[in-house]
Design an enzyme around this catalytic site. Sequence first.
Site, PDB file in Angstrom:
ATOM      1  N   GLU A 295      -6.551  -7.369  -0.184  1.00  0.00           N
ATOM      2  CA  GLU A 295      -6.723  -7.043   1.100  1.00  0.00           C
ATOM      3  C   GLU A 295      -7.945  -6.409   1.188  1.00  0.00           C
ATOM      4  OE1 GLU A 295      -3.588  -5.069   3.449  1.00  0.00           O
ATOM      5  OE2 GLU A 295      -5.009  -3.924   4.507  1.00  0.00           O
TER       6      GLU A 295
ATOM      7  N   GLU B 108       0.860  -1.258  -0.023  1.00  0.00           N
ATOM      8  CA  GLU B 108       0.018   0.122  -0.006  1.00  0.00           C
ATOM      9  C   GLU B 108       0.802   1.225   0.020  1.00  0.00           C
ATOM     10  OE1 GLU B 108      -2.499  -0.161   3.262  1.00  0.00           O
ATOM     11  OE2 GLU B 108      -4.150  -1.396   2.606  1.00  0.00           O
TER      12      GLU B 108
END
Length: 500
Positions: free
Chosen positions: A256, A168
């Site tokens: 995710e 991320e």
Amino acid sequence: MYKNNKIKVQSKKITKFLGLSILAAALGVAHTAAAAVPALSVNGNKVVANGEPKELVGMSLFWSNNYWGGDKFYNAGSVKGIKDFFGGNLVRAAMGVEDNGGYLSDSGSNQARVQTVVDAAIDNDMYVIIDWHSHEAENNKRQAIQFFEDMARQYGDQNNVIYEIYNEPEREKSWSDVIKPYAQDVVNAIRKIDPDNLIIVGNRRWAQLPNEAAKDPIKGNNIAYTIHFYAGSHKEGVRANAQEALDLGAAIFATEWGTVNADGDGGVNKVSTNQWVKFMKDNKVSHANWSLNDKSEGASVFKEGVDTNGNWSVNDLTETGKFVRDIILSYDLNNTDSGSSSSSSSSSSSSGSSSSSSSSSSSSGSSSSSSSSSSSSSSSSSSSSSSSSSSSSSSSSSSSSSSSSSGAIGGSCTAVQFRKAVELDLRQSNCITISRSLTNETIQFKDSNKNKSCDFRGTVTDGRKTVNINKNYIRVNDFQGKTIRLTSTNNCNYMLVKSY
């Protein structure tokens, strides 16, 4: 270049198999090839296997960092549990990098945990994501390249393996100037060793802007882009970004996601989660839920103190855990025709409400160590019909006690088409007659979501052999004839059945 590399890897696989076969013959033992999952590739905006869209669904482990609590689930039992208990065909190994106890401070322990998970996934005919779980990967590009080169050397000939090279990236980082140059270099390093396994690339704002990446894509084959969301915080706006990426021709993968808020905590938002699940099913987007952990926060699927080796029951699950398990079980991951089949489930969680929701909150995805950021099993379709003796099929192993028995099964039975999933209510009928003989075919049995307070346990027989159903998912590869009968030993009455 691509074709030559592809041939090289295939030769490597064949050579490896022949070498093992020759060795086995020399030792005077039989050699059986392990059941393999089909290779993944990107075709247009879809991840495919055997030319058809392939859905991978499962769980992400928590950060691997020493002493953060999630490391205790990095074992073979937990991986098998994702398959047997949750019904998933995918596990994500989220290897922490910069933070305390991560790869940069203890590469040996963290890499060993990842390798344990990868080996277990291969043994269980599951897919596995090797995740460089970082928010600032460009600052440690050399270490990332070294790590992924090592993984590619070890596992590049295994179809099971997926590389996620940047978890991320933070909000303010430029895709074109920062994230893409890092990703391109890592992709190039992997491709020198492994020419074709799927690579997933994170994107700006904690992986919520795959549309930016789609407009300025990575060069290379079999590349997908990450979409991350937490249903309590990320709604229509983030979903619109994902849709735009698809419209631009990019493949996306939700490596995710959570049912709660972006900080990994809060209550389950079922309405928003159902909207996301519907979107993923409609677009054949694969996904891994965050997270397989027992930390005291909303995103954890387990209550604190749960067994860490896969010996789980519904009583071990949090509200999130029950909801997520229902979602995963709503997929027909053994479908050799590949697609998601909500027909195999009665789970309300998969229904996916269509009501609109509020605009996206881009949120604090960073949630760092706390949790979020940075968020099975049926075995894969192709391995299913084989004689796969892998753990999931324990149909015969842990489960089977062969009983010689008469053969005939009396009583009225429900007629079912071969390959069609059905849900049996044993109070109505505990017997089915399939349109085609099960000889040399496979039949699977899954606990149904309608069993609200219990997991089905009992037996199933073809009149010749009896198999104990002592887990939530089993396959049987050696039944004969067309008729089977189920018996419950704990008064759970619902069971999902499918032959293929």
